[in-house]
Design an enzyme around this catalytic site. Sequence first.
Site, PDB file in Angstrom:
ATOM      1  N   TYR A 141       7.325  -7.689   1.339  1.00 46.62           N
ATOM      2  CA  TYR A 141       7.569  -6.837   2.291  1.00 46.62           C
ATOM      3  C   TYR A 141       9.055  -6.573   2.453  1.00 46.62           C
ATOM      4  O   TYR A 141       9.594  -5.279   2.903  1.00 46.62           O
ATOM      5  CB  TYR A 141       7.100  -6.970   3.735  1.00 46.62           C
ATOM      6  N   LYS A 188      -1.063 -17.424  -5.515  1.00 46.22           N
ATOM      7  CA  LYS A 188      -1.568 -16.997  -6.487  1.00 46.22           C
ATOM      8  C   LYS A 188      -0.708 -17.669  -7.760  1.00 46.22           C
ATOM      9  O   LYS A 188      -0.264 -16.975  -8.544  1.00 46.22           O
ATOM     10  CB  LYS A 188      -1.371 -15.394  -6.591  1.00 46.22           C
ATOM     11  N   ASP A 221      -7.447 -14.864  -4.517  1.00 40.35           N
ATOM     12  CA  ASP A 221      -8.872 -14.101  -4.598  1.00 40.35           C
ATOM     13  C   ASP A 221     -10.011 -15.279  -4.230  1.00 40.35           C
ATOM     14  O   ASP A 221     -10.782 -14.473  -3.668  1.00 40.35           O
ATOM     15  CB  ASP A 221      -8.883 -13.728  -5.995  1.00 40.35           C
ATOM     16  N   ASP A 245      -1.418 -10.655   5.312  1.00 38.08           N
ATOM     17  CA  ASP A 245      -1.641  -9.310   5.767  1.00 38.08           C
ATOM     18  C   ASP A 245      -3.166  -8.963   5.519  1.00 38.08           C
ATOM     19  O   ASP A 245      -4.063  -8.722   6.427  1.00 38.08           O
ATOM     20  CB  ASP A 245      -0.850  -8.290   5.296  1.00 38.08           C
ATOM     21  N   ASP A 249      -6.772  -9.364   7.841  1.00 39.32           N
ATOM     22  CA  ASP A 249      -7.868  -7.986   8.262  1.00 39.32           C
ATOM     23  C   ASP A 249      -9.371  -8.798   7.762  1.00 39.32           C
ATOM     24  O   ASP A 249     -10.045  -8.138   8.429  1.00 39.32           O
ATOM     25  CB  ASP A 249      -7.384  -6.873   7.387  1.00 39.32           C
TER      26      ASP A 249
END
Length: 356
Positions: A141, A188, A221, A245, A249
């Site tokens: 970001y 990751k 993942d 983020d 959600d």
Amino acid sequence: MKASIVLLPGDGIGPEIVREAWRTLEAVAARFGHVFTMEERPIGGGAIDAFGDPLPQSTLDACRDADAILLGAVGGPKWDDPNAKTRPEAGLLSIRKELGLFANLRPITTHRQLVAASPLRPDIIDGVDILFFRELTGGIYFGKSERSDDGLTASSTMTYSTPEIERIVRLAADAARGRRGKLTSVDKANVLEVSRHWRRVAADVVSTDYPDLDYEVVLVDAMAMHLLSRPRDFDVVVTGNMFGDILTDEASMLPGSLGMLPSASLGSDGPGLYEPIHGSAPDIAGKNVANPLATILAAAMALRHSLNLEIEASTVETAVDQVLDDGLRTGDIAAGGPTVSTSEMGDAVARYVAGT
Ligand code: IPM
Ligand code: MG
């Protein structure tokens, strides 16, 4: 006690839901004998329209001087032009950065009254209690971001430094100690160098200072999958800005509605920023149908984390539980049954908080 709280209603349903949280806070002040000074300031799309700036300097100054900040939501189709000079979301990103709010706490708990509202089976979601720590002022970001001169290529860079990783992992580890003692770090690392760095630094912090924790690392993942198949296995989860983020959600669907979930953004000192996880929901704005409970629960987090008022915070949380017990439901959590309006829901919470 005396406390000053800045209200940033923002766009879309923001003003409606912040109004109900404000009434909850007024009820808390009246019942417990506190004086809360609450002033409203512009942020987001409305601030772009009025001042050409999604975070006007006067808003930022008021926030710096406050004890806590309560935000509704920003954004909407009116400000979605990709070629616009600025966007409402930029106001949110700047306030996080300017106030150094590097830790975003997003608790995901299911309310037993609402298990039917979740798209997932009750046997999977019953009893879920996860606390996400999302890093909020770094990562992709805020990394180097550019577009080539010919306009054919663009890039955004994910960067994390050792101190940025250490401080968020420490906060998460402290929280895990006060809960069920389990910490999960999500990255990751099978692909990204920045994630391998995150993994090394996190492992060092935990092995040096938190060897008592049950610590695991999970790839992002796989985490997306585990959140749906075995969400009860997680206690505290720590991850970077973008992974956090997305995963929060996804996790927000476990309790059934985004409309129930508060969040807190904290720095090492200064005021915290409290807001619902959900967005500005322009499609239902101004209709008095939005669910104010996430914002009311965000106000409870403000009482707890910024004002140190634990009893007051749990009074608000209990009041929310009571209105749910009474069967009050806004459209998002009604599962097709009867509904109440935003203000009726807020009234009911304020009455329970007032003890009347
Ligand atoms: C959130 C939101 C924001 C984010 C947007 C509105 C900039 O999605 O708080 O999760 O991506 O951080
Ligand atoms: Mg988000």
